[in-house]
Design an enzyme around this catalytic site. Structure first.
Site, PDB file in Angstrom:
ATOM      1  N   ILE A  79    -105.367  69.393-135.629  1.00 42.41           N
ATOM      2  CA  ILE A  79    -103.958  69.601-135.315  1.00 42.41           C
ATOM      3  C   ILE A  79    -103.656  69.030-133.939  1.00 42.41           C
ATOM      4  O   ILE A  79    -104.312  69.388-132.958  1.00 42.41           O
ATOM      5  CB  ILE A  79    -103.597  71.100-135.325  1.00 42.41           C
ATOM      6  N   SER A 110    -102.085  68.885-130.505  1.00 40.03           N
ATOM      7  CA  SER A 110    -101.775  70.101-129.760  1.00 40.03           C
ATOM      8  C   SER A 110    -100.292  70.256-129.421  1.00 40.03           C
ATOM      9  O   SER A 110     -99.760  71.367-129.455  1.00 40.03           O
ATOM     10  CB  SER A 110    -102.617  70.159-128.480  1.00 40.03           C
ATOM     11  N   CYS A 117    -105.561  62.692-122.276  1.00 43.74           N
ATOM     12  CA  CYS A 117    -104.867  62.600-123.556  1.00 43.74           C
ATOM     13  C   CYS A 117    -104.877  61.152-124.021  1.00 43.74           C
ATOM     14  O   CYS A 117    -104.595  60.238-123.233  1.00 43.74           O
ATOM     15  CB  CYS A 117    -103.434  63.095-123.406  1.00 43.74           C
ATOM     16  N   ASP A 157    -106.870  66.534-119.169  1.00 39.51           N
ATOM     17  CA  ASP A 157    -107.282  67.766-119.831  1.00 39.51           C
ATOM     18  C   ASP A 157    -108.504  68.283-119.091  1.00 39.51           C
ATOM     19  O   ASP A 157    -109.553  67.627-119.070  1.00 39.51           O
ATOM     20  CB  ASP A 157    -107.627  67.508-121.303  1.00 39.51           C
TER      21      ASP A 157
END
Length: 273
Positions: free
Chosen positions: A82, A84, A181, A188
């Site tokens: 998924i 984010s 990212c 991150d």
């Protein structure tokens, strides 16, 4: 930069929050499954992606806001992960939507997220005074105090080597993990825990290797899988676990866990989370 199917993703685009429930906001991403590219017939690990949600709310049938914490466990064998930001937008779409009960919210999320990932997920909602996690730190030896010099900020598996052929069992961790990212380039931040049994791994080389992700553009899940595969192939431990706890963004933290043992991840919330 790795190529990913992000054409339908809200990443890198200005997006407005929706207060009306919408499963269409979810953006699935095909898992990289880099183990196939390395010649494995099946993944040499098992594990999960453990998500925690801290900004979760909806309305009851009288219009009163309800708040909760959420824990979502996605098997690493699911066909899709998924994205984010889309997950964040999806969860926020519940905010102005009335539901009869928390159980109804839970059932709907379970169905939507299982459809998104292509596999049944586990889901738990809890009141904010019933936390789904414990506060603490990784157990073991922290590598961050090692006196090393490095200038490599792109993954370099050549740093991984044995210190000796002595067989050991070690639990090691660092808070110096950073990746980017793959679309926006936003950082991150995270901590990563490594537990292994086998020939002794050189700590300095391992820390240099983990620091080398600092400019790597990739999803959290793929970074952890690459770390796992590089250690497995370069150091050949008999048992290996890699567990990353990333700092939350947008009310969500993601914590990929990969292992070739029977271990399962403890949902331990680190200080930066």
């Amino acid at each position: 930069m790795n190529r990913h199917h992000t054409s339908g993703s809200p990443l890198g685009r200005r997006t407005a929050y929706s207060g009306a429930y919408s499963p269409a906001l979810l953006c699935p991403i095909e898992r990289e499954n880099s183990w196939r590219q390395r010649g494995y017939k099946q993944a040499p690990y098992q594990g999960v992606d453990l998500w925690n949600a801290y900004e979760l709310s909806w309305l009851n049938d009288k219009g009163m806001p309800q708040v909760a914490l959420g824990k979502f466990i996605v098997p690493c064998t699911s066909p899709r992960l998924i994205e984010s930001k889309s997950f964040k937008l999806y969860l926020n779409s519940f905010a102005q939507t009335p539901f009869a009960s928390a159980a109804a919210v839970c059932a709907l999320m379970q169905a939507d997220l299982s459809a998104c990932t292509g596999m049944d997920i586990e889901l738990e909602l809890a009141a904010i005074d019933e936390p789904l996690f414990s506060f603490g730190n990784f157990a073991g030896v922290c590598l961050d105090g090692l006196d090393i010099s490095t200038s490599y900020y792109s993954p370099n598996a050549e740093f991984l080597r044995h210190r000796s052929e002595r067989l050991v069992e070690e639990r090691l961790f660092t808070h110096l993990l950073r990746s980017l990212c793959p679309v926006t380039g936003q950082p991150d931040w995270g901590s990563v825990y490594i537990e292994y049994a086998g020939a002794e791994i050189e700590h300095e080389g391992l820390l240099k290797y983990l620091i080398s992700y600092r400019e790597q553009r990739d999803f959290h899940e793929h970074c952890v899988e690459r770390i796992y595969l590089d250690i497995l192939e370069r150091c050949k431990p008999d048992a290996l676990t890699v567990y990353a706890r990333y700092v939350r963004r947008g009310g969500l933290d993601i914590n990929p866990f990969r292992t070739n043992t029977a271990k399962t991840p403890a949902n331990i919330r680190l200080v930066r989370q």
